[in-house]
Design a protein around this motif. Structure first.
Motif, PDB file in Angstrom:
ATOM      1  N   HIS A  22      -7.366   4.750 -85.100  1.00 55.58           N
ATOM      2  CA  HIS A  22      -7.988   4.458 -86.388  1.00 55.58           C
ATOM      3  C   HIS A  22      -8.488   5.767 -86.975  1.00 55.58           C
ATOM      4  O   HIS A  22      -9.338   6.442 -86.397  1.00 55.58           O
ATOM      5  N   HIS A  71      -5.609   1.724 -93.990  1.00 56.75           N
ATOM      6  CA  HIS A  71      -6.585   0.692 -93.583  1.00 56.75           C
ATOM      7  C   HIS A  71      -7.004  -0.084 -94.828  1.00 56.75           C
ATOM      8  O   HIS A  71      -6.415   0.091 -95.906  1.00 56.75           O
ATOM      9  N   HIS A  72      -8.015  -0.936 -94.681  1.00 56.01           N
ATOM     10  CA  HIS A  72      -8.371  -1.840 -95.793  1.00 56.01           C
ATOM     11  C   HIS A  72      -8.790  -1.101 -97.075  1.00 56.01           C
ATOM     12  O   HIS A  72      -8.722  -1.655 -98.159  1.00 56.01           O
ATOM     13  N   TYR A 117       0.231   0.802 -88.417  1.00 58.96           N
ATOM     14  CA  TYR A 117      -0.661  -0.251 -88.916  1.00 58.96           C
ATOM     15  C   TYR A 117      -0.679  -0.046 -90.419  1.00 58.96           C
ATOM     16  O   TYR A 117      -1.015   1.041 -90.891  1.00 58.96           O
ATOM     17  N   ASP A 158      -2.634  -6.774 -89.660  1.00 61.45           N
ATOM     18  CA  ASP A 158      -3.906  -7.477 -89.587  1.00 61.45           C
ATOM     19  C   ASP A 158      -3.886  -8.581 -90.655  1.00 61.45           C
ATOM     20  O   ASP A 158      -3.219  -8.441 -91.674  1.00 61.45           O
TER      21      ASP A 158
HETATM   22  C1  FUL Z   1      -9.553  -5.730 -87.780  1.00 60.52           C
HETATM   23  C2  FUL Z   1      -9.934  -4.767 -88.881  1.00 60.52           C
HETATM   24  O1  FUL Z   1     -10.751  -5.384 -89.854  1.00 60.52           O
HETATM   25  C3  FUL Z   1     -10.658  -3.661 -88.162  1.00 60.52           C
HETATM   26  O2  FUL Z   1     -11.173  -2.718 -89.035  1.00 60.52           O
HETATM   27  C4  FUL Z   1      -9.672  -3.029 -87.191  1.00 60.52           C
HETATM   28  O3  FUL Z   1      -8.627  -2.394 -87.903  1.00 60.52           O
HETATM   29  C5  FUL Z   1      -9.106  -4.084 -86.252  1.00 60.52           C
HETATM   30  C6  FUL Z   1      -8.068  -3.580 -85.311  1.00 60.52           C
HETATM   31  O4  FUL Z   1      -8.543  -5.133 -86.990  1.00 60.52           O
HETATM   32  O5  FUL Z   1      -9.233  -6.961 -88.191  1.00 60.52           O
END
Ligand code: FUL
Length: 435
Positions: A22, A71-72, A117, A158
């Motif tokens: 991450h 990421h988000h 990811y 995710d």
């Molecule tokens: C989650 C994310 O919201 C977290 O930040 C992180 O990436 C994790 C592996 O998955 O759902």
């Protein structure tokens, strides 16, 4: 019909250890979730060295690495041409850098498999919430990642979902995302919100005692399949409290005992361990994490380097005439004992020849031909009797049992219940050091 793994699922499961990375704007803001308003100018890892990441991972025994390409917060570690919210507007390498490319090159040099990811939830992108437009944006970014960086072995989705600036909830078009991946990288495994690898259901790195890689097809993930499919579990957990690096957590790296416990409860329960190790704001793994990973490897090596059953005589209760059971424990992963019996079950007895002290038992099924065993027990020969040492349910790729030191010259594995003829690929007896 017994569901079986694809060659890619098999290789992944046998690899056992995947590292999660991450890294992004959160690394610089000390947050876990960015809101998408971060200034790309804050992204400036002054000593970024992907060779260090891969070397550390490799030395610790990891075979795959998955990076948060986005990421988000929507910030991209690669210079996507579909957004300005990326490394290209950061001071890092004067905006000419590409973290995904550097990592891909480092992985290639060291025979490490690379995964990405790409967060569907995107708190920066304006089209988010305008479902068709954003789905196209997302497919475009997937296309970039699956085209420009060589082989990608895993795509990790995710499920987080929110509303866009238009106040509407985004509807992800999963099937169209899968299609892009199947078209561009047919060997890539699609994990979590995907059809090939299942989320174990917690973020503690712990699988169930009973963990079946064979599951019912889910209408959402496998709309074209009915009945049973091969859908193995992945256990994700961070080496630190958070997923991203925070200076305040340099002193909170999980203790060695905890990490080893996670190993037994993930890899030792028929799952892959996806361990997150977040690079710091310099772009390096921090010393405490590197140190812990060395210790982790060292304990596993000390434990599993010597199998006391190796080369010892084995008697299987009954063998299939076409697959005669090998009469000693060998390291040949392509053979197995078939304890054919009706109902399916049987016994494998190992004569150690002399008293041996051990505290770990390992058993592996030949999962190329599915997962079959429903219940088993280990017994040791003590003063003229068989005494129960451990018992369990599923085995799958690998099942590890731990107990206090025992001494014996004969051990027996009983397969008590099995969906079909049990195929036992390997047995091992080990002595774990005290931590
Ligand atoms: C989650 C994310 O919201 C977290 O930040 C992180 O990436 C994790 C592996 O998955 O759902």
């Amino acid at each position: 019909m017994l569901a079986k793994p694809t060659p890619q699922q098999l290789e992944w499961q046998e690899s056992e250890l995947t590292m999660f990375l991450h890294f992004g704007v959160n690394t610089f803001t000390d947050r876990e979730w960015g809101d998408g308003t971060e200034d790309p100018m804050i992204f400036n890892p002054t000593e970024l060295d992907t060779d260090q990441w891969v070397e550390v991972a490799k030395d610790a025994g990891f075979k795959y690495m998955i990076i948060t390409a986005k990421h988000h917060d929507g910030f991209c570690l690669f210079p996507s041409k579909y957004t300005e919210h990326s490394v290209k507007n950061s001071p890092w390498k004067d905006g000419k850098g590409d973290v995904v490319k550097e990592l891909a090159q480092s992985c290639r040099k060291r025979d490490m498999k690379l995964g990405i990811y790409l967060s569907p939830w995107d708190r920066h992108e304006k089209t988010y919430g305008d479902s068709p437009a954003y789905n196209q944006y997302f497919r475009n970014q997937l296309t970039e990642l699956l085209t420009n960086y060589g082989e990608i072995s895993e795509v990790w989705f995710d499920g987080a979902c929110g509303e866009g600036p238009n106040g509407k909830r985004q509807e992800y078009d999963w099937q169209s995302y899968y299609q892009v991946i199947r078209d561009l990288q047919p060997d890539a495994l699609i994990a979590i919100c995907g059809p090939d690898i299942r989320w174990v259901g917690n973020e503690d790195g712990i699988a169930r005692e009973t963990e079946w890689s064979v599951q019912e097809a889910s209408p959402e993930r496998h709309p074209d399949t009915k009945g049973k499919i091969w859908y193995p579990a992945e256990c994700d957990v961070s080496i630190r409290p958070g997923w991203f690096w925070h200076a305040s957590q340099d002193s909170k790296v999980k203790p060695l005992e905890h990490l080893i416990d996670i190993y037994y409860k993930s890899v030792g329960r028929n799952s892959v361990l996806l361990l997150n190790v977040p690079p710091n704001d310099k772009g390096l793994f921090a010393d405490p994490d590197v140190q812990r990973l060395k210790e982790f490897r060292s304990v596993l090596d000390q434990t599993f380097d010597v199998n006391f059953a190796e080369g010892k005589a084995v008697q299987a209760s009954s063998a299939h005439p076409e697959h005669p059971a090998s009469n000693s424990v060998d390291g040949n992963g392509n053979t197995f004992w078939m304890t054919a019996q009706n109902p399916p079950g049987g016994t494998i007895e190992i004569d150690l020849g002399e008293p041996v002290i051990f505290n770990i038992a390992m058993v592996k099924e030949y999962i190329s031909l599915s997962q079959r065993v429903e219940s088993y027990s280990w017994e040791i020969w003590k003063d003229g009797n068989w005494i129960k040492l451990a018992e369990g349910t599923t085995i799958g790729h690998k099942k590890l049992d731990r107990f206090t030191d025992v001494t014996t010259n004969k051990v027996r594995l009983n397969i008590i219940k099995s969906l079909a003829t049990p195929l036992i690929r390997y047995v091992g007896l080990y002595k774990a050091p005290l931590i």
